[in-house]
Design an enzyme around this catalytic site. Structure first.
Site, PDB file in Angstrom:
ATOM      1  N   CYS A   1      -3.830  33.578 -15.048  1.00  0.00           N
ATOM      2  CA  CYS A   1      -4.056  32.853 -16.305  1.00  0.00           C
ATOM      3  C   CYS A   1      -3.024  33.203 -17.375  1.00  0.00           C
ATOM      4  CB  CYS A   1      -5.465  33.107 -16.825  1.00  0.00           C
ATOM      5  SG  CYS A   1      -5.750  34.833 -17.225  1.00  0.00           S
TER       6      CYS A   1
ATOM      7  N   HIS B   1       2.788  35.350 -30.069  1.00  0.00           N
ATOM      8  CA  HIS B   1       1.613  34.670 -30.624  1.00  0.00           C
ATOM      9  C   HIS B   1       1.922  33.208 -30.924  1.00  0.00           C
ATOM     10  CE1 HIS B   1      -1.046  33.542 -34.009  1.00  0.00           C
ATOM     11  NE2 HIS B   1      -1.957  34.156 -33.259  1.00  0.00           N
TER      12      HIS B   1
HETATM   13  C1  PEP Z   1      -2.324  37.852 -20.289  1.00  0.00           C
HETATM   14  O1  PEP Z   1      -2.175  38.989 -20.717  1.00  0.00           O
HETATM   15  O2  PEP Z   1      -1.679  37.396 -19.333  1.00  0.00           O
HETATM   16  C2  PEP Z   1      -3.283  36.943 -20.921  1.00  0.00           C
HETATM   17  C3  PEP Z   1      -3.502  35.741 -20.417  1.00  0.00           C
HETATM   18  O3  PEP Z   1      -3.935  37.364 -22.033  1.00  0.00           O
HETATM   19  P1  PEP Z   1      -3.312  37.384 -23.517  1.00  0.00           P
HETATM   20  O4  PEP Z   1      -2.080  36.537 -23.484  1.00  0.00           O
HETATM   21  O5  PEP Z   1      -4.378  36.853 -24.392  1.00  0.00           O
HETATM   22  O6  PEP Z   1      -3.040  38.832 -23.735  1.00  0.00           O
END
Ligand code: PEP
Ligand code: MG
Length: 846
Positions: A800, A424
């Site tokens: 992403c 995080h």
């Molecule tokens: C992922 O899981 O790659 C993502 C971009 O979403 P998050 O990091 O919010 O879980």
């Protein structure tokens, strides 16, 4: 080349290349071709030097032949890339009793003796490898001190100091060849990117004497400021001197051009100075680089000994590349190729001054680049209080949770003891452009006493100032001196050029208006991932969110969500307005609900008060929401299906915002993304409801609403079932953070604990949360992309996850013909440049 000669006299037409003789030798040939007055030089190829290291000497007579009866020489290293280092140069080879006598007559006994002493010292230490303490230079260069040094040499080696130039040269070559093979030298150059089998060439050059009658001396000149990259004459000249080392900070060294602070070469020898300017300009134009030129003046006559690329800062690298292209010296394409993408990242953030002394407390994982200093605070609330007082602070937490978001916004930097590059703290830090170091597990924290302790037992209390260097992962005591971020015109120009070559889109992951503005400033082509849950931690929304979680039944829940709706609509309006004319991909709510609930007793008491419920009941409800494995529990689309009111509200907010900004003339292309999908039916269900909300808004507002609905592929099953999922999804965006977590069965928040042991022992080549695992996770992504295209020919494909800005991921996405990558706003420039370089490189290859 089949007829590589072991020894090559450097002439304009000699067969030579940097790959065979090294960069210095090749550069000297270029200087010779430009008719610069370079002393006679012979180059030894990599193979020749390798043979020397194994004990096979080249034909010494042939080597010495060009230098006449009494050779007097310097020997310098010539590796492929000068940055790889190499053994130090040895000057004055050929110095012996006879030359000493001749030189004494010519330049005076003291000067000749000083040269002899320096040579014996350097030969004894670097060639014969004798104890340096026995061979220090005396204060007075006279016959006694020379005799003493020669005697010491004989005493230590049982042999008189060699008088034969051929013997001296052979020993110098042997020692330099062997030094290149030493373990330390090898490790040092490999750290700078040299291959294991990197070769060393050597150049043997006639000594140009910087000592003697009339104007004699040596100097170095550069035509650019190595820090700023702006044109400037830099360097020094020292009369009656030899070699770079004698010039540096030497007393009596003069400026090159006129300077109020003291005498200059321009005044002392205007003709030589003018010649240097001409040569500098010629070198820049013909060698297509900013060069540092090493020169000697011998009895008033200029000699050019050598030229090397000016060592430069990241900022200067960009300025120089752009200036060379603007002056028509190199094509723009080459300017784009010349800048390391990582150098851009340095320019985007403040950095610890590389020359500053570092008082290291602990080292963690470098999770978000840049450096900041501030007072230690241990809670998000203290960070906010500190910001309110205008005091810079560093938020230090065991790990951060969504509750810490406001504290992170308020802090100058974040330090955590746990977590890896996708934890995080790391994700939010990068999004905010906030320096962040995570996983500093050698640090311990005593929150009650407000003390953190370093591995060496040093203690720091809340209020003490520390520096977080998110570029290197170091935590430093006190406030380290910094270099400011440097986004100048050259930076923008280089990136505009890069965009002309790039063949894959670059978007940003942006959650807030500030992120979106950063994305726009860095010319992202849109938002590839807007994580909407972060919006629920802002201002007074957390309270409403908690009420929603505690609501009894659908109607109550809807009533609370109706209070969140206008707030969420305002968020989207702000975001869409900033991103006018671009794509914005909004991801529906993803995290497990308990992340919004308090984790300590005080928080539970506050919540009970807010909800007018008894504390035990609140505690019980919170416990009931707690999952053993929340990342695999009720989150993402599972929440969207189990509690559909949340996605209904979000869809409504998105469509209302589209209508509102549309009325204001803002054109926006909206994409709605469903997270954590693992089955086609999930998509069908959510799509039906979202389309239903769209129809209602269309009917009410009498506006055409165009949007795309797509899926975040972040579970292995979604990748495997991409064909049928794509039947209901116009785009697939691979969330490689969760996909890596689930492919490896590796917690993204806990892997930091053993990751370094795993990487050190070669279990994983790299941390897979940091570098896309092309072999494993990549295979799933490739399979998902292929199957997705089978389900929908024109499905839009992207990545992403946090990997998206990296070279490996961008290369992978280009190879598989993805439409775009989406990364943190501050990585957008790096990704634009990387993508351009990959496109140019593949054009050159084909
Ligand atoms: C992922 O899981 O790659 C993502 C971009 O979403 P998050 O990091 O919010 O879980
Ligand atoms: Mg995810």
């Amino acid at each position: 080349m089949t007829d590589i000669q072991p020894l090559t006299l450097i002439t304009p037409t000699a067969a030579m290349s940097a790959g065979v003789h090294g960069g210095r030798a090749k550069c000297l040939q270029r200087l010779v071709r430009l008719d610069m007055p370079v002393p006679m030089t012979v180059a030894l190829s990599f193979d020749t030097v390798r043979s020397i290291a194994q004990g096979y000497m080249p034909d010494m007579n042939a080597l010495l032949a060009p230098f006449g009866e009494q050779p007097f020489l310097s020997v310098r290293p010539s590796s492929l890339d000068p940055d790889w280092g190499g053994p130090s140069a040895v000057l004055n080879v050929g110095m012996n009793d006879a030359r000493h006598a001749r030189l004494s007559a010519d330049i005076g006994v003291e000067a000749a003796t000083a040269i002899y002493l320096r040579f014996v010292q350097s030969y004894a230490v670097h060639v014969a490898r004798l104890d340096p303490d026995e061979f220090f230079l005396p204060d007075v260069a006279d016959a006694d001190s020379l005799k003493a040094m020669l005697d010491t040499y004989e005493f230590e080696t049982d042999e008189p100091f060699p008088q034969d130039a051929s013997v001296q040269l052979a020993e110098v070559l042997r020692s330099m060849a062997r030094a290149w093979d030493g373990t330390t030298a090898r490790l040092l150059r490999q750290a700078k990117g040299a291959p294991v089998d990197a070769g060393l060439g050597l150049v043997v050059q006639a000594m140009a004497m910087g000592v003697g009658q009339g104007e004699c001396g040596s100097g170095v000149i550069e035509f650019v400021d190595a820090t700023s990259g702006l044109p400037k004459i830099v360097g020094r000249y020292l009369s009656q001197s030899q070699g770079r080392e004698t010039i540096r900070d030497a007393e009596g060294a003069m400026y090159l051009n006129r300077d109020d602070r003291g005498p200059s070469l321009e005044e002392r020898c205007p003709d030589v100075f003018a010649q240097l300017l001409v040569f500098g300009d010629l070198a820049r134009k013909k060698l297509r680089e900013e060069m540092q030129i090493k020169f000697t003046i011998e009895h008033g006559v200029l000699r050019i000994l050598d030229a090397i690329r000016v060592q430069r800062s990241s900022r200067a690298t960009v300025r120089i590349a752009v200036a060379l292209a603007n002056d028509g010296i190199i094509p723009r394409e080459e300017a784009v190729m010349r800048v390391e993408p990582a150098a851009l990242s340095e320019l985007l953030h403040r950095q610890v001054d590389p020359r500053a002394k570092r008082d290291l407390i602990v080292r963690g994982i470098a999770a978000s680049p840049g450096a900041s200093a501030g007072r230690i605070v241990l809670t998000a609330a203290e960070a906010q209080a500190s910001a309110a007082r205008g005091e810079p602070c560093v938020l230090v937490r065991r790990e951060t949770t969504p509750e810490d978001i406001r504290g992170m916004h308020a802090a100058q930097a974040v330090l955590t003891m746990r977590g890896g590059v996708t934890s995080h703290a790391a994700v939010i830090g990068r999004g905010l452009g906030l320096p962040c170091v995570v996983g500093a597990s050698d640090l311990s924290i005593d929150r009650k006493k407000g003390v953190i302790s370093g591995p060496d037992g040093r203690k720091f209390t809340a209020g003490d100032v520390i520096t977080v260097d998110g570029t290197t992962g170091q935590i430093l005591a006190g406030e380290a001196p910094m270099h400011e971020a440097a986004l100048d015109g050259a930076f923008q120009t280089l990136l505009e050029w890069a965009d002309d070559y790039r063949d894959i889109g670059v978007r940003a992951n942006a959650d807030t208006p500030a992120d979106a503005q950063a994305a726009r400033n860095f010319a992202a082509e849109g938002i590839g991932l807007c994580r909407t849950e972060h919006m629920f931690f802002e201002g007074d929304r957390l309270g409403v969110m908690r009420e929603m979680i505690f609501a009894e039944g659908s109607d109550d829940r809807r009533a609370v969500l109706d209070r969140l709706l206008p707030m969420q609509r305002d968020d989207f309006e702000a975001l869409f307005t900033i991103m006018a004319g671009k794509n914005v991909c909004v991801r529906l709510f993803d995290p497990p609900l308990h992340e919004f609930l308090p984790s300590d007793k005080a928080g539970l008491r506050d919540l009970a008060e807010q909800l007018a419920l008894p504390v035990p009941e609140v505690t019980e409800r919170v416990n009931a929401l707690t999952e053993y494995n929340p990342m695999l529990g009720m989150r993402g689309v599972r929440l969207g299906i189990a509690i559909p009111e949340i996605y209904d509200m979000q869809a409504r907010a998105i469509f209302d915002a589209m209508v509102a900004v549309g009325k204001a003339g803002v054109d926006i292309s909206v994409e709605i993304m469903i997270p954590l999908v693992s089955a086609m039916r999930e998509v069908e269900l959510v799509k039906t409801r979202v389309d239903g909300v769209a129809n209602a808004v269309r009917a009410k507002s009498k506006t055409a609403l165009n949007y795309r609905l797509g899926v975040m592929v972040e579970t292995p099953r979604a990748a495997l079932r991409a064909q049928d999922i794509a039947g209901h999804a116009e785009f697939l965006s691979f969330g490689t953070n969760d996909l890596t977590q689930m492919t490896y069965g590796l917690s993204r928040d806990d892997a930091g604990r053993f990751m370094s042991a795993y990487v050190q022992q070669g279990v994983y080549a790299e941390d897979p949360f940091h570098t896309l695992d092309v072999e494993g996770v990549g295979e799933l992504v490739a399979l998902g992309a292929e199957r997705g295209r089978m389900g929908r020919k024109d499905v839009i494909l992207s990545i992403c996850g946090e990997h998206a800005g990296s070279r490996t991921a961008i290369a992978f996405c280009r190879e598989h013909k993805f439409d775009y990558v989406s990364c943190s706003p501050f990585r957008v420039p790096v990704a634009r440049l990387t993508a351009a370089q990959l496109a140019i490189a593949s054009k050159i290859k084909s």
